[in-house]
Design a protein around this motif. Structure first.
Motif, PDB file in Angstrom:
ATOM      1  N   LEU A   1      41.191  25.555  39.064  1.00 18.05           N
ATOM      2  CA  LEU A   1      39.984  26.730  38.785  1.00 18.05           C
ATOM      3  C   LEU A   1      39.808  27.415  39.971  1.00 18.05           C
ATOM      4  O   LEU A   1      39.669  26.466  40.964  1.00 18.05           O
ATOM      5  CB  LEU A   1      38.662  26.264  37.714  1.00 18.05           C
ATOM      6  CG  LEU A   1      39.970  26.043  36.325  1.00 18.05           C
ATOM      7  CD1 LEU A   1      38.039  26.422  35.594  1.00 18.05           C
ATOM      8  CD2 LEU A   1      40.020  27.632  35.779  1.00 18.05           C
TER       9      LEU A   1
ATOM     10  N   PRO B   1      36.748  29.628  40.375  1.00 17.38           N
ATOM     11  CA  PRO B   1      35.324  30.393  40.668  1.00 17.38           C
ATOM     12  C   PRO B   1      35.365  30.928  42.530  1.00 17.38           C
ATOM     13  O   PRO B   1      35.448  30.339  43.421  1.00 17.38           O
ATOM     14  CB  PRO B   1      34.535  29.350  40.196  1.00 17.38           C
ATOM     15  CG  PRO B   1      34.863  28.203  40.610  1.00 17.38           C
ATOM     16  CD  PRO B   1      36.114  27.949  41.063  1.00 17.38           C
TER      17      PRO B   1
ATOM     18  N   GLU C   1      33.990  35.080  43.736  1.00 15.44           N
ATOM     19  CA  GLU C   1      33.509  36.479  43.281  1.00 15.44           C
ATOM     20  C   GLU C   1      34.821  36.870  43.289  1.00 15.44           C
ATOM     21  O   GLU C   1      35.932  36.613  43.791  1.00 15.44           O
ATOM     22  CB  GLU C   1      33.183  37.161  44.136  1.00 15.44           C
ATOM     23  CG  GLU C   1      32.920  39.185  44.185  1.00 15.44           C
ATOM     24  CD  GLU C   1      32.072  39.429  45.251  1.00 15.44           C
ATOM     25  OE1 GLU C   1      32.150  39.987  45.840  1.00 15.44           O
ATOM     26  OE2 GLU C   1      31.537  38.596  46.584  1.00 15.44           O
ATOM     27  N   GLY C   2      35.050  38.061  41.834  1.00 11.72           N
ATOM     28  CA  GLY C   2      36.176  38.625  41.336  1.00 11.72           C
ATOM     29  C   GLY C   2      37.384  37.625  40.855  1.00 11.72           C
ATOM     30  O   GLY C   2      38.346  37.696  40.455  1.00 11.72           O
ATOM     31  N   ALA C   3      36.629  36.168  40.823  1.00  9.15           N
ATOM     32  CA  ALA C   3      38.147  35.433  39.881  1.00  9.15           C
ATOM     33  C   ALA C   3      38.469  35.672  38.785  1.00  9.15           C
ATOM     34  O   ALA C   3      39.599  35.243  38.848  1.00  9.15           O
ATOM     35  CB  ALA C   3      37.537  33.768  40.058  1.00  9.15           C
ATOM     36  N   TRP C   4      37.604  36.236  38.185  1.00 10.30           N
ATOM     37  CA  TRP C   4      37.926  36.686  36.753  1.00 10.30           C
ATOM     38  C   TRP C   4      39.186  37.651  36.631  1.00 10.30           C
ATOM     39  O   TRP C   4      40.157  37.264  35.972  1.00 10.30           O
ATOM     40  CB  TRP C   4      36.867  36.940  35.873  1.00 10.30           C
ATOM     41  CG  TRP C   4      35.912  38.337  36.900  1.00 10.30           C
ATOM     42  CD1 TRP C   4      35.660  38.576  36.944  1.00 10.30           C
ATOM     43  CD2 TRP C   4      36.447  40.065  36.058  1.00 10.30           C
ATOM     44  NE1 TRP C   4      34.794  39.728  37.424  1.00 10.30           N
ATOM     45  CE2 TRP C   4      35.659  40.408  36.711  1.00 10.30           C
ATOM     46  CE3 TRP C   4      37.317  40.497  35.391  1.00 10.30           C
ATOM     47  CZ2 TRP C   4      35.691  41.590  36.368  1.00 10.30           C
ATOM     48  CZ3 TRP C   4      37.401  42.123  35.189  1.00 10.30           C
ATOM     49  CH2 TRP C   4      36.564  42.756  35.665  1.00 10.30           C
ATOM     50  N   ARG C   5      38.809  38.642  37.799  1.00  7.33           N
ATOM     51  CA  ARG C   5      39.913  39.302  37.930  1.00  7.33           C
ATOM     52  C   ARG C   5      41.420  38.989  38.524  1.00  7.33           C
ATOM     53  O   ARG C   5      42.204  39.878  37.767  1.00  7.33           O
ATOM     54  CB  ARG C   5      39.464  40.660  38.727  1.00  7.33           C
ATOM     55  CG  ARG C   5      40.525  42.405  38.974  1.00  7.33           C
ATOM     56  CD  ARG C   5      39.735  43.089  40.173  1.00  7.33           C
ATOM     57  NE  ARG C   5      38.657  43.468  39.614  1.00  7.33           N
ATOM     58  CZ  ARG C   5      37.299  43.634  40.226  1.00  7.33           C
ATOM     59  NH1 ARG C   5      37.288  43.292  41.337  1.00  7.33           N
ATOM     60  NH2 ARG C   5      35.795  43.830  39.912  1.00  7.33           N
TER      61      ARG C   5
ATOM     62  N   SER D   1      42.320  35.921  37.978  1.00  5.56           N
ATOM     63  CA  SER D   1      43.226  35.089  37.206  1.00  5.56           C
ATOM     64  C   SER D   1      44.392  36.121  36.256  1.00  5.56           C
ATOM     65  O   SER D   1      44.938  35.084  35.388  1.00  5.56           O
ATOM     66  CB  SER D   1      41.643  35.120  36.341  1.00  5.56           C
ATOM     67  OG  SER D   1      41.524  35.712  35.350  1.00  5.56           O
ATOM     68  N   ALA D   2      43.759  37.555  36.095  1.00  4.75           N
ATOM     69  CA  ALA D   2      44.965  37.868  35.496  1.00  4.75           C
ATOM     70  C   ALA D   2      46.249  39.038  36.151  1.00  4.75           C
ATOM     71  O   ALA D   2      47.243  39.139  35.477  1.00  4.75           O
ATOM     72  CB  ALA D   2      44.253  39.216  34.764  1.00  4.75           C
TER      73      ALA D   2
END
Length: 72
Positions: free
Chosen positions: A58, A60, A62-66, A68-69
């Motif tokens: 992982l 983590p 800023e912008g990691a959630w974006r 990840s896709a």
């Protein structure tokens, strides 16, 4: 009665001394004892590859959630 053994090395020309014969014997023995590397095992199926079960660590931030896709 046993058959006479044939020599492994035979000097055809020249007059080598004991050190030269020992060096030649060592080189020939090393080459004879060297084996070819074993080939890598053939992969039967990519579906059975367990390396695909290991996920990336992982990251983590800023912008990691974006990210990840997004495709890797």
């Amino acid at each position: 009665m046993t058959a006479p053994e044939t020599p492994l090395l035979r000097v055809v020309r020249g007059n080598p001394d004991d050190a030269e014969l020992a060096a030649l014997t060592a080189v020939v023995a090393a080459v004879a004892s060297a084996r070819a590397p074993e080939p890598a095992p053939k992969r039967d199926s990519w579906w059975a590859d367990k390396a695909s079960l290991v996920r990336a660590p992982l990251a983590p931030g800023e912008g990691a959630w974006r990210a990840s896709a997004l495709p890797r």
